[in-house]
Design a protein around this motif. Structure first.
Motif, PDB file in Angstrom:
ATOM      1  N   PHE A 148      -1.119   5.295   2.403  1.00 51.84           N
ATOM      2  CA  PHE A 148      -2.044   6.046   1.547  1.00 51.84           C
ATOM      3  C   PHE A 148      -1.605   6.058   0.080  1.00 51.84           C
ATOM      4  O   PHE A 148      -2.404   5.806  -0.831  1.00 51.84           O
ATOM      5  CB  PHE A 148      -2.182   7.474   2.049  1.00 51.84           C
ATOM      6  CG  PHE A 148      -3.062   8.330   1.179  1.00 51.84           C
ATOM      7  CD1 PHE A 148      -4.446   8.216   1.258  1.00 51.84           C
ATOM      8  CD2 PHE A 148      -2.519   9.215   0.257  1.00 51.84           C
ATOM      9  CE1 PHE A 148      -5.274   8.991   0.444  1.00 51.84           C
ATOM     10  CE2 PHE A 148      -3.335   9.983  -0.562  1.00 51.84           C
ATOM     11  CZ  PHE A 148      -4.712   9.865  -0.464  1.00 51.84           C
ATOM     12  N   PHE A 149      -0.325   6.339  -0.160  1.00 49.15           N
ATOM     13  CA  PHE A 149       0.084   6.624  -1.528  1.00 49.15           C
ATOM     14  C   PHE A 149       0.397   5.378  -2.345  1.00 49.15           C
ATOM     15  O   PHE A 149       0.359   5.439  -3.586  1.00 49.15           O
ATOM     16  CB  PHE A 149       1.297   7.559  -1.527  1.00 49.15           C
ATOM     17  CG  PHE A 149       0.940   8.967  -1.175  1.00 49.15           C
ATOM     18  CD1 PHE A 149       0.318   9.788  -2.110  1.00 49.15           C
ATOM     19  CD2 PHE A 149       1.189   9.478   0.081  1.00 49.15           C
ATOM     20  CE1 PHE A 149      -0.022  11.099  -1.802  1.00 49.15           C
ATOM     21  CE2 PHE A 149       0.855  10.773   0.403  1.00 49.15           C
ATOM     22  CZ  PHE A 149       0.244  11.594  -0.534  1.00 49.15           C
ATOM     23  N   VAL A 150       0.729   4.266  -1.727  1.00 41.15           N
ATOM     24  CA  VAL A 150       0.938   3.048  -2.527  1.00 41.15           C
ATOM     25  C   VAL A 150      -0.354   2.636  -3.223  1.00 41.15           C
ATOM     26  O   VAL A 150      -0.372   2.435  -4.452  1.00 41.15           O
ATOM     27  CB  VAL A 150       1.499   1.913  -1.643  1.00 41.15           C
ATOM     28  CG1 VAL A 150       1.403   0.571  -2.366  1.00 41.15           C
ATOM     29  CG2 VAL A 150       2.949   2.205  -1.285  1.00 41.15           C
ATOM     30  N   PRO A 151      -1.489   2.488  -2.509  1.00 37.81           N
ATOM     31  CA  PRO A 151      -2.738   2.198  -3.241  1.00 37.81           C
ATOM     32  C   PRO A 151      -3.161   3.344  -4.158  1.00 37.81           C
ATOM     33  O   PRO A 151      -3.762   3.114  -5.218  1.00 37.81           O
ATOM     34  CB  PRO A 151      -3.766   1.979  -2.125  1.00 37.81           C
ATOM     35  CG  PRO A 151      -2.963   1.675  -0.912  1.00 37.81           C
ATOM     36  CD  PRO A 151      -1.705   2.466  -1.058  1.00 37.81           C
ATOM     37  N   PHE A 152      -2.854   4.574  -3.737  1.00 32.25           N
ATOM     38  CA  PHE A 152      -3.263   5.733  -4.545  1.00 32.25           C
ATOM     39  C   PHE A 152      -2.626   5.683  -5.931  1.00 32.25           C
ATOM     40  O   PHE A 152      -3.297   5.941  -6.946  1.00 32.25           O
ATOM     41  CB  PHE A 152      -2.880   7.009  -3.816  1.00 32.25           C
ATOM     42  CG  PHE A 152      -3.221   8.260  -4.565  1.00 32.25           C
ATOM     43  CD1 PHE A 152      -4.513   8.768  -4.552  1.00 32.25           C
ATOM     44  CD2 PHE A 152      -2.252   8.938  -5.302  1.00 32.25           C
ATOM     45  CE1 PHE A 152      -4.830   9.938  -5.243  1.00 32.25           C
ATOM     46  CE2 PHE A 152      -2.561  10.094  -5.998  1.00 32.25           C
ATOM     47  CZ  PHE A 152      -3.853  10.598  -5.966  1.00 32.25           C
ATOM     48  N   ASN A 202      -0.980  -4.747  -3.380  1.00 28.06           N
ATOM     49  CA  ASN A 202      -0.890  -3.557  -2.536  1.00 28.06           C
ATOM     50  C   ASN A 202      -0.597  -3.917  -1.079  1.00 28.06           C
ATOM     51  O   ASN A 202       0.199  -3.245  -0.420  1.00 28.06           O
ATOM     52  CB  ASN A 202      -2.193  -2.756  -2.616  1.00 28.06           C
ATOM     53  CG  ASN A 202      -2.217  -1.824  -3.807  1.00 28.06           C
ATOM     54  OD1 ASN A 202      -1.730  -0.707  -3.737  1.00 28.06           O
ATOM     55  ND2 ASN A 202      -2.774  -2.299  -4.913  1.00 28.06           N
ATOM     56  N   LEU A 203      -1.230  -4.955  -0.578  1.00 26.23           N
ATOM     57  CA  LEU A 203      -0.948  -5.373   0.799  1.00 26.23           C
ATOM     58  C   LEU A 203       0.519  -5.754   0.960  1.00 26.23           C
ATOM     59  O   LEU A 203       1.169  -5.388   1.950  1.00 26.23           O
ATOM     60  CB  LEU A 203      -1.840  -6.553   1.178  1.00 26.23           C
ATOM     61  CG  LEU A 203      -3.316  -6.256   1.454  1.00 26.23           C
ATOM     62  CD1 LEU A 203      -4.044  -7.544   1.832  1.00 26.23           C
ATOM     63  CD2 LEU A 203      -3.466  -5.221   2.563  1.00 26.23           C
ATOM     64  N   LEU A 204       1.052  -6.488  -0.029  1.00 30.76           N
ATOM     65  CA  LEU A 204       2.451  -6.898   0.052  1.00 30.76           C
ATOM     66  C   LEU A 204       3.389  -5.693  -0.007  1.00 30.76           C
ATOM     67  O   LEU A 204       4.346  -5.602   0.781  1.00 30.76           O
ATOM     68  CB  LEU A 204       2.754  -7.876  -1.086  1.00 30.76           C
ATOM     69  CG  LEU A 204       4.189  -8.407  -1.143  1.00 30.76           C
ATOM     70  CD1 LEU A 204       4.517  -9.189   0.120  1.00 30.76           C
ATOM     71  CD2 LEU A 204       4.389  -9.274  -2.396  1.00 30.76           C
ATOM     72  N   TRP A 237      -7.491   0.178   2.630  1.00 28.58           N
ATOM     73  CA  TRP A 237      -6.743   0.967   3.614  1.00 28.58           C
ATOM     74  C   TRP A 237      -6.917   0.418   5.034  1.00 28.58           C
ATOM     75  O   TRP A 237      -5.948   0.284   5.774  1.00 28.58           O
ATOM     76  CB  TRP A 237      -7.201   2.419   3.558  1.00 28.58           C
ATOM     77  CG  TRP A 237      -6.543   3.206   2.469  1.00 28.58           C
ATOM     78  CD1 TRP A 237      -5.321   2.984   1.920  1.00 28.58           C
ATOM     79  CD2 TRP A 237      -7.097   4.325   1.790  1.00 28.58           C
ATOM     80  NE1 TRP A 237      -5.051   3.916   0.941  1.00 28.58           N
ATOM     81  CE2 TRP A 237      -6.126   4.752   0.843  1.00 28.58           C
ATOM     82  CE3 TRP A 237      -8.312   5.025   1.866  1.00 28.58           C
ATOM     83  CZ2 TRP A 237      -6.327   5.837  -0.012  1.00 28.58           C
ATOM     84  CZ3 TRP A 237      -8.511   6.111   1.028  1.00 28.58           C
ATOM     85  CH2 TRP A 237      -7.537   6.513   0.099  1.00 28.58           C
ATOM     86  N   ILE A 238      -8.145   0.099   5.414  1.00 28.07           N
ATOM     87  CA  ILE A 238      -8.361  -0.383   6.779  1.00 28.07           C
ATOM     88  C   ILE A 238      -7.713  -1.748   6.970  1.00 28.07           C
ATOM     89  O   ILE A 238      -7.139  -2.043   8.032  1.00 28.07           O
ATOM     90  CB  ILE A 238      -9.872  -0.424   7.109  1.00 28.07           C
ATOM     91  CG1 ILE A 238     -10.063  -0.721   8.604  1.00 28.07           C
ATOM     92  CG2 ILE A 238     -10.601  -1.424   6.262  1.00 28.07           C
ATOM     93  CD1 ILE A 238      -9.541   0.318   9.541  1.00 28.07           C
TER      94      ILE A 238
END
Length: 663
Positions: free
Chosen positions: A511-515, A600-602, A532-533
């Motif tokens: 949650f918080f990395v993309p946030f 973000n995925l990485l 997120w998904i």
């Protein structure tokens, strides 16, 4: 059940069918001595007695039961006399021989002394008892045969009682037993039989492997004590360094004293080292005697009648736990079930009952898991069991290989499925907290459905079916690896809370990395939800891939195919027309082309899996388990075998090349 056998006679081949191998052996032995059974119906029997045909009228049959431990038939002989012919266990037959002041006076006193007045019967009884000891010492199943003549008055009384009992609708078994007791007395001893009960191939090795795996083996048999002990040695259940605690008591007080004294005497032998030291220190033990390293309890059925009572069962259980092997002989079917019930009641251990005959049905049904062996004893045990097999030796692979694999798979799948669902829910929980419990959602409804249905389900099924931590050769070679399940090393409270802690960390990362990375941007909520998904699906599948211990083609297709299927669903759902209720407004097309998306995925994958990866490396490097050591040994063996095969192929190729050039 019917057992078939063929006898070559003068007029062709006779095929006999009996209810048990014992009856088959007796009929075969009689035929070899010239007493050939030619015909058997419900009303008569025809026997070729040394070349002369004789017809016997069958008047009644008292079947074997666990209370009487014998069976008998009443027949009318060709000379017109009525006889009772009986066979059964020595303990039950010798007690009903002709009493004192009878023509053939043989009886047993309470203390076990034999008093005989008839000289001929005394000689027969002495020879029979001697033969019984020899047969039992050789591991044979023994039976005692006796007979008596029935007078007219006695026969009429028995016939009336037998007819009423046979047609009774209430308490039929009890009435038949009373009818049998009317004539099963004052018998004349004829002799004894010894029937060989061969062990199946692989029984000793299987029992030795089960004991090496830490499985406590109890043998419950209806054979007499000497026979049971002989079979125990032949199947490697008993060893010469075992000290046998033998309990044969006829009264409750004596049984209580024997159990209590044995428990006090051997309670300090908590390990094989203690046992060895104790017996070496005893002055009465010769210096050249075998060192005793373990204990074995041998108890008969008469003692179990009292030992299984509510006030003595604790004594029996405590003494049994001190012994590596428990051997119960002359045990009735209900006593077998009682022993299994005692273990289930006193411990939390799993009980496995193995039997091959009808007298094992109650034991099999009482245990947690029942295994029926389909053999000459019939299929009653198979019909009442959870698993069926044709040979006892198959149990070794069932437990040590498939049992180990099944435990490893189930243990991991329970923890993984808890993690797989919890990490997704906890990620949504942080979103709800951040939006102050807003009813708006960031993830489309169809993605919520497909998460468990398509995105992560197929890898779970594939790994849960195909994953193997150790090869079957290694598990068969090292039975000690079975202790992984016994000691709950793959599923316990520590691993559960450690998994939940890892789940909490991964949900925070999700949650918080993309946030934080998108905090200064104008990204919309649907694009964030798509990230997120996708991140949670990739993270969960890579988490599973990190723990896979045996990669197969199916596993590769399931894990990597699920990732491809996930993005295929993303593109399909987002490509639908805007008017469709399934439309996701082309979200994936907008975010997948940005560098933030892949960054973000990485970050999510690296940060989320880093703690788990480090713990696995540290544990396998400095604190490897038995399974890890076995896996490394298995790899070395496979590499060695591969090199040996390559070397043999090269040598063969050079030889063939040399032959070709010489030609």
């Amino acid at each position: 059940m019917k057992v078939s056998m063929a006898i070559e006679g003068k007029k062709g081949t006779l095929e006999y069918q009996g209810e048990s191998p014992d009856e088959q052996a007796l009929v075969s032995a009689a035929a070899s001595y010239g007493f050939v059974l030619l015909e058997r119906t419900s009303s008569y029997i025809v026997i070729d007695v040394l070349g002369k045909l004789q017809r016997f009228k069958l008047l009644g049959v008292h079947e074997f039961d666990s209370v009487r431990k014998r069976m008998s038939v009443v027949v009318k002989c060709p000379d017109g006399t009525v006889k009772l012919l009986l066979k059964g266990a020595d303990a039950s037959v010798l007690d009903i021989l002709a009493k004192r002041n009878e023509p053939a006076s043989v009886f047993l006193e309470n203390d076990g002394n034999i008093i005989v007045e008839d000289k001929q019967q005394k000689e027969i009884l002495a020879a029979t008892v001697a033969h019984l000891g020899l047969y039992a010492g050789d591991g044979l199943r023994t039976l005692v045969v006796a007979s008596r003549d029935l007078g007219r008055t006695e026969f009429d009384a028995w016939s009336d009682q037998y007819a009423k009992a046979s047609t009774a609708l209430v308490n039929r078994i009890g009435l038949l037993r009373n009818a049998a007791n009317m004539v099963e007395n004052q018998l004349t001893l004829l002799g004894a039989t010894g029937i060989e009960d061969k062990l199946q191939a692989g029984v000793p090795e299987t029992i030795a492997s089960l004991r090496a795996a830490g499985i406590k083996v109890w043998v419950l048999t209806g054979d007499k004590q000497e026979t049971a002990i002989s079979i125990g040695f032949s199947c490697m259940l008993l060893t010469k360094d075992m000290h046998q605690i033998v309990i044969n008591e006829s009264s409750k007080d004596l049984c209580h004293k024997a159990l209590q004294s044995a428990k006090i005497k051997y309670s300090r032998f908590s390990s094989s080292i203690d046992v060895e030291r104790e017996f070496i220190d005893q002055p009465n033990i010769p210096s050249n005697s075998n060192i005793i390293t373990s204990l074995a309890l041998v108890i008969d059925g008469n003692s179990l009648v009292h030992a299984l009572s509510p006030d003595l069962e604790d004594e029996l259980f405590e003494l049994s736990t001190l012994c590596e092997v428990v051997l119960c002989c002359r045990v009735a079917p209900l006593q077998k079930a009682g022993i299994v019930s005692l273990i289930k009641k006193k411990t939390n251990e799993m009980t496995l009952a193995i039997g091959d005959g009808a007298n094992d049905v109650s034991m099999i049904q009482t245990a947690h898991v029942g295994v029926g062996i389909s053999g000459q004893e019939g299929r009653q045990a198979v019909m009442a069991s959870d698993f069926a097999m044709g040979q006892f030796r198959f149990l070794k692979r069932l437990l040590l290989v498939h049992g180990h694999w099944n435990y490893q798979r189930l243990a991991y799948m329970v923890l993984y499925n808890l993690y797989r669902n919890a990490v997704f829910v906890m990620m949504l929980f942080w979103y709800i907290l951040n939006t102050a419990f807003s009813p708006s959602t960031a993830i489309f409804d169809w993605n919520l459905v497909f998460y468990s249905l398509i995105y992560t389900s197929i890898p779970t099924v594939a790994v849960g079916i195909l994953d193997k931590d150790v090869s079957h050769r290694t598990l068969m070679k090292y039975p000690q690896l079975y202790a992984v399940g016994q000691k709950s090393k793959s599923y316990n409270s520590f691993l559960f809370w450690l998994t939940m802690l890892d789940t909490l960390w991964q949900s925070l990362v999700l949650f918080f990395v993309p946030f934080f990375t998108y905090q200064a941007t104008t990204i919309d909520i649907w694009s964030m939800g798509s990230l997120w998904i996708a991140a949670v699906v990739i993270l969960v599948n890579l988490h599973l891939a990190l723990d896979v211990q045996r990669w197969t083609l199916v596993t590769h297709l399931a894990v990597w195919g699920s990732l491809l299927a996930t993005y295929a669903c993303f593109f399909l759902l987002d490509s639908l027309p805007e008017e469709s209720f399934l439309s996701h407004y082309w979200v994936i097309y907008h975010v997948i082309g940005t560098a933030y998306y892949w960054l973000n995925l990485l970050l999510i994958i690296v940060l989320g899996l880093l703690p788990r990866f480090c713990i696995k490396v540290i544990k396998q490097r400095w604190w490897p388990s038995d399974v890890h050591i076995a896996r490394e040994a298995d790899k070395l063996d496979r590499n060695y075998m591969s090199k040996q095969s390559s070397l043999e192929l090269n040598v063969l190729h050079h030889r063939e090349s040399g032959v070709g050039s010489s030609l």
